[in-house]
Design an enzyme around this catalytic site. Structure first.
Site, PDB file in Angstrom:
ATOM      1  N   VAL A  68       0.823  -1.257   0.086  1.00 41.28           N
ATOM      2  CA  VAL A  68      -0.097  -0.128   0.005  1.00 41.28           C
ATOM      3  C   VAL A  68       0.628   1.125   0.008  1.00 41.28           C
ATOM      4  O   VAL A  68       1.721   1.444   0.722  1.00 41.28           O
ATOM      5  CB  VAL A  68      -0.982  -0.092   1.184  1.00 41.28           C
ATOM      6  CG1 VAL A  68      -1.815   1.373   1.321  1.00 41.28           C
ATOM      7  CG2 VAL A  68      -1.953  -1.110   1.235  1.00 41.28           C
ATOM      8  N   ALA A 113       4.348   4.239   2.762  1.00 35.34           N
ATOM      9  CA  ALA A 113       4.024   3.047   2.174  1.00 35.34           C
ATOM     10  C   ALA A 113       4.402   1.600   3.187  1.00 35.34           C
ATOM     11  O   ALA A 113       5.029   1.860   4.165  1.00 35.34           O
ATOM     12  CB  ALA A 113       4.932   2.578   0.819  1.00 35.34           C
ATOM     13  N   LYS A 114       3.651   0.634   2.961  1.00 34.52           N
ATOM     14  CA  LYS A 114       3.958  -0.588   3.627  1.00 34.52           C
ATOM     15  C   LYS A 114       3.571  -1.798   3.057  1.00 34.52           C
ATOM     16  O   LYS A 114       2.578  -1.716   2.114  1.00 34.52           O
ATOM     17  CB  LYS A 114       3.003  -0.302   5.229  1.00 34.52           C
ATOM     18  CG  LYS A 114       3.674  -1.446   6.214  1.00 34.52           C
ATOM     19  CD  LYS A 114       4.757  -0.408   6.763  1.00 34.52           C
ATOM     20  CE  LYS A 114       5.251  -1.336   8.126  1.00 34.52           C
ATOM     21  NZ  LYS A 114       6.320  -0.557   9.011  1.00 34.52           N
ATOM     22  N   GLY A 115       4.122  -2.988   3.387  1.00 39.02           N
ATOM     23  CA  GLY A 115       3.527  -4.166   2.529  1.00 39.02           C
ATOM     24  C   GLY A 115       3.674  -5.368   3.646  1.00 39.02           C
ATOM     25  O   GLY A 115       4.023  -5.215   4.937  1.00 39.02           O
ATOM     26  N   ASP A 154      10.695  -5.448   8.523  1.00 35.01           N
ATOM     27  CA  ASP A 154       9.737  -5.158   9.603  1.00 35.01           C
ATOM     28  C   ASP A 154       9.463  -6.398  10.442  1.00 35.01           C
ATOM     29  O   ASP A 154      10.028  -7.128  10.290  1.00 35.01           O
ATOM     30  CB  ASP A 154       8.259  -4.637   8.983  1.00 35.01           C
ATOM     31  CG  ASP A 154       7.192  -3.795  10.059  1.00 35.01           C
ATOM     32  OD1 ASP A 154       7.458  -2.698  10.312  1.00 35.01           O
ATOM     33  OD2 ASP A 154       6.445  -4.471  10.351  1.00 35.01           O
TER      34      ASP A 154
END
Length: 424
Positions: A68, A113-115, A154
């Site tokens: 995202v 952003a992040k995934g 992460d």
């Protein structure tokens, strides 16, 4: 205008619901930029991908992956990748939004952003993990890149996984692109100081906050939830400052020692066994009892939503340092504020990791690398300067540090949005 997205139905204490509440609280302080606030309530782009891999036994399994990009008005997307069985699109959306706030709060030239992949990585072999990582990277390769969106480690991801991601992306574009991810191994363009950077940021902001409330670190009792990279690194630095780490909790259990742990024994134990449980230099205790431990400083450094209203009423801490993303729900925030407990919010407290990721990205572009001392000096200055600016806003408007951090960050994001304008 509704701020609900048709494919997400958040509850008030869910990650996205928590984030939306935080934006609503800051809106009155945004002045004329408030007309753009709906921008913050919608991710720019959300990609859901199927990740099929062949398992070691020859069967084929499918995993669901996400990336995202919340807001990219200030620069390319930046944010980690997590592998966890509870990963959802809503969670990744919230984490990407908090990255937008975090990057703007410390004035890094990034968007958020992040995934993630919904998977328990402990159930995969190393080869299965590699195949899944490479397939996922290929699937999200259409939106990532050194100038587009730069992933990082992460929860349950590490430098090896970043190396596989970098290699996969490089193979697909036909050239080595070290800057596509950060948190890489040192000899593949990683930065010194990156592994402990998030924990260091927690300590640096905690030290500044303790001075503000006249809390002496020497002899202070500290409780840490989550004893991975962030929690253990922060614990080490507090111990070096004379604090006693009296309680620790992770997915394996909770341990307590009123005189403080010997971290030279606890950290090797965690590395060898995978968790704090069974450590001989402490007593085991019930997981819920962790929130009742007598302490001066509480560091939630695990997952989001851990500090509930009930736990906020019980904690004896004078200072809460959010090492995790989104660990405090809004109702708990209000209770802690009413009780006079100072909360240093995640979006500034744990920004040390992304700050050193920025240093790594810059070093990759220039092919010129700094010493660890240089890294730490630059990190400390950025964190302290950012926190002091935020504290000034908090004092000016008589608001919490969290609302002040959002005020500073949202103003920067929305000013960039306004100046760029809408295209077409």
């Amino acid at each position: 205008m509704s701020n609900q997205l048709s494919f997400v139905h958040p509850t008030p204490d869910s990650p996205w619901g928590t984030y939306l509440s935080q934006v609503d609280r800051v809106t009155p302080y945004l002045g004329h930029l408030a007309r753009w606030v709906e921008t913050l309530k919608r991710p720019k782009r959300a990609l859901v991908v199927d990740v099929p891999i062949e398992m070691d036994d020859g069967s084929v399994r499918h995993f669901e992956g996400y990336r995202v990009q919340h807001n990219m008005s200030r620069g390319p997307g930046k944010g980690g990748i997590r592998y966890h069985p509870d990963v959802t699109l809503e969670e990744v959306m919230a984490l990407s939004a908090w990255m937008s706030i975090k990057n703007a709060a410390v004035n890094l030239p990034y968007g958020g952003a992040k995934g993630g992949i919904r998977v328990d990585p402990k159930l995969l072999s190393v080869k299965e993990l590699e195949r899944m990582t490479r397939r996922y990277t290929s699937e999200i390769g259409i939106i990532i890149g050194p100038q587009q969106d730069i992933p990082a480690p992460d929860v349950n991801t590490n430098p090896q996984i970043m190396a596989w991601m970098m290699d996969t992306y490089s193979m697909n574009v036909g050239a080595t692109a070290t800057g596509v991810v950060t948190g890489k191994p040192i000899h593949l363009g990683g930065s010194l100081g990156r592994v402990k950077a998030t924990g260091r940021g927690v300590f640096v902001t905690g030290r500044e906050a303790a001075r503000r409330i006249n809390l002496e670190l020497n002899g202070a009792k500290v409780a840490v939830q989550g004893f991975g990279n962030v929690g253990s690194a922060a614990a080490e630095l507090f111990a070096q400052a004379g604090s006693k780490i009296v309680a620790a909790q992770d997915h394996t259990g909770t341990i307590y020692n009123g005189n403080g742990f010997d971290l030279s024994l606890l950290i090797p134990h965690v590395k060898a066994t995978g968790g704090v449980a069974g450590f001989k230099g402490a007593e085991p205790m019930g997981n819920e009892e962790f929130w009742d431990v007598k302490c001066d400083i509480l560091i939630p450094a695990a997952l989001e939503g851990q500090m509930t209203a009930e736990r906020a009423r019980r904690t004896t801490a004078k200072l809460v340092l959010e090492g995790a993303n989104g660990p405090t729900v809004p109702s708990a925030d209000d209770i802690l504020a009413d009780r006079g407990v100072l909360v240093v919010p995640d979006v500034i407290c744990n920004a040390g990791g992304v700050t050193v990721s920025y240093f790594e990205w810059v070093q990759d572009f220039s092919s010129f690398f700094w010493t660890e001392d240089e890294i730490n000096l630059r990190l400390d200055k950025i964190m302290v300067d950012a926190l002091r600016r935020i504290w000034g806003v908090a004092d000016q408007h008589k608001i919490t540090l969290r609302t002040a951090t959002f005020a500073v960050a949202c103003e920067r994001i929305l000013a960039a949005r306004e100046e760029r304008g809408l295209y077409p």
